[in-house]
Design an enzyme around this catalytic site. Sequence first.
Site, short mmCIF file in Angstrom:
data_model
loop_
_atom_site.label_atom_id
_atom_site.label_comp_id
_atom_site.label_asym_id
_atom_site.label_seq_id
_atom_site.Cartn_x
_atom_site.Cartn_y
_atom_site.Cartn_z
CB ILE A 17 -0.97 0.01 1.21
CG1 ILE A 17 -1.93 -1.18 1.12
CG2 ILE A 17 -1.75 1.33 1.28
CD1 ILE A 17 -2.87 -1.34 2.30
CG ASP A 43 8.69 -0.65 6.23
OD1 ASP A 43 8.89 -1.66 6.92
OD2 ASP A 43 7.78 -0.57 5.38
CD GLN A 113 4.23 2.31 14.49
OE1 GLN A 113 3.20 2.49 13.86
NE2 GLN A 113 5.28 1.71 13.97
CG ASP A 160 -14.65 -1.66 3.84
OD1 ASP A 160 -14.29 -2.77 3.44
OD2 ASP A 160 -14.05 -1.04 4.73
NE ARG A 163 -12.62 -3.50 -1.29
CZ ARG A 163 -11.86 -4.03 -0.35
NH1 ARG A 163 -12.35 -4.26 0.87
NH2 ARG A 163 -10.59 -4.34 -0.59
CG HIS A 188 -11.56 -2.83 7.08
ND1 HIS A 188 -12.06 -2.66 5.82
CD2 HIS A 188 -10.40 -3.50 6.92
CE1 HIS A 188 -11.24 -3.20 4.94
NE2 HIS A 188 -10.22 -3.72 5.58
CB SER A 243 -7.18 -4.36 -2.20
OG SER A 243 -7.51 -4.45 -0.84
N1 LIG Z 1 -8.40 -0.81 6.04
C1 LIG Z 1 -8.35 -1.25 4.80
O1 LIG Z 1 -9.25 -0.95 3.99
C2 LIG Z 1 -7.22 -2.11 4.31
C3 LIG Z 1 -7.17 -2.50 2.97
C4 LIG Z 1 -6.09 -3.25 2.52
C5 LIG Z 1 -5.11 -3.65 3.42
N2 LIG Z 1 -5.21 -3.28 4.72
C6 LIG Z 1 -4.16 -3.64 5.70
O2 LIG Z 1 -3.08 -2.71 5.51
C7 LIG Z 1 -1.88 -3.30 6.00
C8 LIG Z 1 -0.75 -3.13 5.00
O3 LIG Z 1 -1.03 -3.86 3.84
P1 LIG Z 1 0.11 -4.07 2.73
O4 LIG Z 1 -0.51 -4.86 1.65
O5 LIG Z 1 0.74 -2.76 2.42
O6 LIG Z 1 1.12 -4.98 3.56
P2 LIG Z 1 2.69 -5.16 3.33
O7 LIG Z 1 3.06 -6.37 4.16
O8 LIG Z 1 3.03 -5.12 1.89
O9 LIG Z 1 3.32 -3.87 4.00
C9 LIG Z 1 3.36 -3.65 5.38
C10 LIG Z 1 4.63 -2.89 5.67
O10 LIG Z 1 4.61 -2.57 7.07
C11 LIG Z 1 5.94 -2.69 7.52
N3 LIG Z 1 5.95 -2.80 8.99
C12 LIG Z 1 5.80 -3.90 9.76
N4 LIG Z 1 5.91 -3.56 11.05
C13 LIG Z 1 6.10 -2.21 11.09
C14 LIG Z 1 6.30 -1.29 12.14
N5 LIG Z 1 6.32 -1.67 13.42
N6 LIG Z 1 6.47 0.02 11.82
C15 LIG Z 1 6.47 0.42 10.52
N7 LIG Z 1 6.31 -0.42 9.49
C16 LIG Z 1 6.12 -1.72 9.77
C17 LIG Z 1 6.46 -3.93 6.79
O11 LIG Z 1 7.88 -3.99 6.81
C18 LIG Z 1 5.90 -3.69 5.40
O12 LIG Z 1 6.78 -2.94 4.60
C19 LIG Z 1 -2.22 -4.74 6.32
O13 LIG Z 1 -2.50 -4.83 7.71
C20 LIG Z 1 -3.50 -4.98 5.52
O14 LIG Z 1 -4.27 -6.02 6.09
C21 LIG Z 1 -6.23 -2.53 5.18
O1 LIG Z 2 -5.71 -7.26 4.16
C1 LIG Z 2 -6.82 -7.79 4.23
O2 LIG Z 2 -7.08 -8.76 4.99
C2 LIG Z 2 -7.96 -7.29 3.35
C3 LIG Z 2 -8.08 -5.82 3.40
O3 LIG Z 2 -8.44 -5.38 4.66
C4 LIG Z 2 -9.07 -5.34 2.38
O4 LIG Z 2 -10.20 -5.00 2.74
O5 LIG Z 2 -8.73 -5.32 1.19
#
Ligand SMILES: NC(=O)c1ccc[n+]([C@@H]2O[C@H](COP(=O)([O-])OP(=O)(O)OC[C@H]3O[C@@H](n4cnc5c(N)ncnc54)[C@H](O)[C@@H]3O)[C@@H](O)[C@H]2O)c1
Ligand SMILES: O=C(O)C[C@H](O)C(=O)O
Length: 332
Positions: A17, A43, A113, A160, A163, A188, A243
């Site tokens: 993301i 990171d 954090q 969401d 979506r 969520h 996503s």
């Molecule tokens: N709310 C939403 O709508 C939504 C949608 C999609 C994904 N997400 C969530 O977003 C998060 C990130 O998704 P992603 O696909 O980018 O994952 P990703 O694993 O590609 O990236 C996560 C990053 O966080 C870093 N990280 C881990 N611990 C950390 C810390 N203590 N401090 C700073 N950075 C840290 C990792 O090194 C990595 O680079 C996941 O938890 C995913 O489930 C939420």
């Molecule tokens: O990372 C996930 O588990 C899904 C994410 O929260 C999403 O809604 O795309």
Amino acid sequence: MAKDPVRVLVTGAAGQIGYALVPMIARGAMLGPDQPVILHMLDIQPAAQALKGVKMELVDAAFPLLRGIVATTDVVEACKGVNIAIMVGGFPRNEGMERKDVMSKNVSIYKAQASALEKHAAPNCKVLVVANPANTNALILKEFAPSIPEKNITCLTRLDHNRALGQISERIHVHVGDVKNVIIWGNHSSTQYPDVNHATVSTGTTHKPVRELVGDDNWLKTEFITTVQQRGAAIIQARKLSSALSAASSACDHIRDWVLGTPKGTWVSMGVYSDGSYGIQPGLIYSFPVTCEKGDWSIVQGLKIDEFSRGKMDATAKELMEEKSLAYSCLK
Ligand SMILES: NC(=O)c1ccc[n+]([C@@H]2O[C@H](COP(=O)([O-])OP(=O)(O)OC[C@H]3O[C@@H](n4cnc5c(N)ncnc54)[C@H](O)[C@@H]3O)[C@@H](O)[C@H]2O)c1
Ligand SMILES: O=C(O)C[C@H](O)C(=O)O
């Protein structure tokens, strides 16, 4: 007069993301085409090289609005003076891990954090938590950063919401920009309740109810709801990655509307601290319909809730209460 730059923190900036989000911020998709930004990217050490690469690419892209880059693995340096914090960093669920294990890792990260943000961010810093479990991470952040006003801590359910708009637009073949006022209630997660009871489609000069235009209550009560609830999982199955594009774009939508305001007559969904509106227990970060003005959100009041909706809204609140107690048990 040229505006002063706004400092925007993205945690987990080397992740999926993060990589989609930072160029959007640097191009003005989050704060507008005349708002310079300084990007703070955090990171962890194992991702330090990748983070360096993202910084190199940001320089190479020569974004005129980008006035500075802080790329670091030091949480204090990352949080210093930030006006907006997008919390994407977190521990992913690996195969074989229990829900409790993921929760335990993430609540510890959000507790730590929270303290860094409280001590080092700019006063009135606005926080958006994206990392899952998003509502509960945001709640932990709020609890452990008591001097940040609770109105400043939110979580992402705009993805969401978007979506749900997308599904309606596809179903009845209208432009997605003409559909508005869907609502995401609650968590969520797969218990969220996407509600179209107040949603409309603009057809020239009038607004017609989505329910009437769809003309299929059964679809709205079943497949529509489960498609939105399960969309994240469907994307992971298709991409083998979460996503990132739509999450990043929705995070920009969330902050843009919060800071610059929602259009007249339109609401959006945001995970915010419950004040007891709609009978939702105070003390949860729950997704509500909100309007935003002058940098503040307010929950839309007075919407009629039918029995079907009530059941769904309570079920997702119940899940959030369970997550809250699980999170607290992890911190003991
Ligand atoms: N709310 C939403 O709508 C939504 C949608 C999609 C994904 N997400 C969530 O977003 C998060 C990130 O998704 P992603 O696909 O980018 O994952 P990703 O694993 O590609 O990236 C996560 C990053 O966080 C870093 N990280 C881990 N611990 C950390 C810390 N203590 N401090 C700073 N950075 C840290 C990792 O090194 C990595 O680079 C996941 O938890 C995913 O489930 C939420
Ligand atoms: O990372 C996930 O588990 C899904 C994410 O929260 C999403 O809604 O795309």
